[in-house]
Design an enzyme around this catalytic site. Structure first.
Site, PDB file in Angstrom:
ATOM      1  N   GLU A 127       0.796  -1.237   0.000  1.00 41.16           N
ATOM      2  CA  GLU A 127       0.000   0.000   0.000  1.00 41.16           C
ATOM      3  C   GLU A 127       0.833   1.296   0.000  1.00 41.16           C
ATOM      4  OE1 GLU A 127      -2.716  -0.486   3.280  1.00 41.16           O
ATOM      5  OE2 GLU A 127      -3.555  -2.309   2.444  1.00 41.16           O
ATOM      6  N   ASN A 167       1.971  -5.300  -3.084  1.00 43.43           N
ATOM      7  CA  ASN A 167       0.558  -5.556  -2.792  1.00 43.43           C
ATOM      8  C   ASN A 167      -0.179  -4.240  -2.551  1.00 43.43           C
ATOM      9  OD1 ASN A 167      -1.444  -7.682  -2.118  1.00 43.43           O
ATOM     10  ND2 ASN A 167      -1.385  -6.820  -0.038  1.00 43.43           N
ATOM     11  N   HIS A 204     -10.642  -5.671  -2.737  1.00 51.89           N
ATOM     12  CA  HIS A 204     -11.722  -5.360  -1.801  1.00 51.89           C
ATOM     13  C   HIS A 204     -12.790  -4.631  -2.603  1.00 51.89           C
ATOM     14  CE1 HIS A 204      -9.401  -6.535   1.713  1.00 51.89           C
ATOM     15  NE2 HIS A 204      -8.409  -5.766   1.337  1.00 51.89           N
ATOM     16  N   GLU A 233      -6.626 -10.361  -1.254  1.00 47.58           N
ATOM     17  CA  GLU A 233      -7.433 -10.077  -0.051  1.00 47.58           C
ATOM     18  C   GLU A 233      -8.910  -9.923  -0.429  1.00 47.58           C
ATOM     19  OE1 GLU A 233      -5.886  -6.714   2.138  1.00 47.58           O
ATOM     20  OE2 GLU A 233      -3.821  -7.356   1.894  1.00 47.58           O
ATOM     21  N   ASP A 235     -12.677  -9.573  -0.861  1.00 45.28           N
ATOM     22  CA  ASP A 235     -14.002  -9.577  -0.237  1.00 45.28           C
ATOM     23  C   ASP A 235     -14.887  -8.632  -1.037  1.00 45.28           C
ATOM     24  OD1 ASP A 235     -12.972  -7.124   0.824  1.00 45.28           O
ATOM     25  OD2 ASP A 235     -12.651  -8.034   2.787  1.00 45.28           O
TER      26      ASP A 235
END
Ligand code: G3I
Length: 300
Positions: A127, A167, A204, A233, A235
């Site tokens: 990030e 990432n 996400h 990750e 979702d």
């Protein structure tokens, strides 16, 4: 195939989940996790605040608990994460300049030595970009614009056998400035021989029935630079079945998309549990989104 991991393995991919060490004693949780997934990410236990609470003093008990649980069951492990503006131990938050730069290198060396030869990949840097595509203003960035490549070079030396990933989130839409910022950095790294093997797209997703613009183009464009890509990750708000099926299909359509990880097991385990974003409900029942993902994997 009747599990996510086995279904993904038909095309040589993995299907993973994030695991919290504190939940492993819950048998519903651990039974689902061991049955469905074949790649494990520690949700918090391998982050800098967890592994180096005091400078030069490393603790791997929680990380090892997850590592041992996974490998005893034949599951592989991704490392997450070595250099990040968040979840830094207090002592690191207070450092700057060359002292912080050295502390970052020492941290990478200390953690990677412990897991040397044991992991499938490391999220070396996490990030590091703003939404507008520029570098995120952080204490690490203020040590000099070369901090990211310094982290990757140190990581390659510390463990030459593990895949080294960058990432980030909100880099799924090809038209988005942040995606282009990260893409340009990876292209620059590859052209100058900075060691990097993979890009993790956190994935996400929020709302709607369709995927962010040209998601598959983003995956194939990164891959064309000579790196693997992975959804790290995943979702999705309210577990939209079409988005879950779509993101799975996009990965399957790109040869260098090597696997998919969801960020938790049951909705109740999620960092955004109020949005019901995962593949199992709070009781451990398979949701419609689970079936949409499994079917996509099985029809690849
Ligand atoms: O363990 C302590 C507990 O002792 C304490 O009582 C409690 C009080 O706040 O906090 C607990 O720690 C929390 C930890 O999760 C474990 O539950 C932290 O406050 C909380 O900040 C931490 O949140 C994690 C978050 O990263 C922190 O940045 C989430 O679990 C984790 O899912 C989330 O994961 C990140 C990825 O690493 C990077 N990408 C985004 C993703 C979602 O935010």
């Amino acid at each position: 195939e009747s599990t996510l991991g086995a279904a993904a393995a038909q095309s040589g991919r993995y299907f993973g989940t994030a695991i919290a060490a504190s939940r492993l004693s819950n048998s519903t949780y651990s039974t689902i996790a061991a049955r469905e997934f074949n790649m494990i990410t520690a949700e918090n236990e391998m982050k800098p605040d967890a592994t180096e609470p005091n400078r030069g003093q490393f603790t791997f008990s929680a990380g090892d608990q997850i590592y041992n649980w996974a490998t005893q069951r034949g599951l592989k492990v991704r490392g997450h994460t070595l250099a990040w503006h968040a979840q830094q131990p207090g002592w690191m938050q207070n450092l700057s300049g060359s002292t912080l730069r050295q502390a970052m290198i020492d941290h990478i060396n200390g953690v990677m030595a412990h897991y040397k030869g044991k992991l499938a990949a490391w999220d070396v840097v996490n990030e590091a970009f703003e939404e507008n595509g520029s570098r995120r203003n952080s204490n690490l960035q203020r040590t000099g614009n070369d901090w990211i490549e310094a982290a990757f070079r140190a990581a390659r030396t510390a463990d030459p056998s593990v895949k080294l990933c960058y990432n980030d989130y909100n880099i799924e839409n090809w038209s988005y400035a942040k995606t282009q910022g990260v893409y340009n950095m990876i292209r620059d790294f590859k052209s100058r021989g900075v060691p990097i093997d993979c890009v993790g797209l956190q994935t996400h997703f929020t709302g709607g029935s369709s995927l962010p613009g040209n998601f598959q183009t983003t995956l194939s464009s990164f891959a064309a630079l000579g790196v693997d890509v992975a959804l790290t990750e995943v979702d999705v708000t309210n577990s939209s079945t079409s988005q879950y099926a779509g993101l799975t299909q996009a990965c399957l359509n790109v040869p260098r998309c090597i696997g998919i990880t969801v960020w938790g097991v049951r909705d109740s385990d999620s960092w955004r549990s109020s949005e019901s974003p995962l593949l199992f409900d709070g009781n451990g029942n398979k949701k419609a989104a689970y079936t949409s993902v499994l079917n996509a994997l099985n029809s690849a």
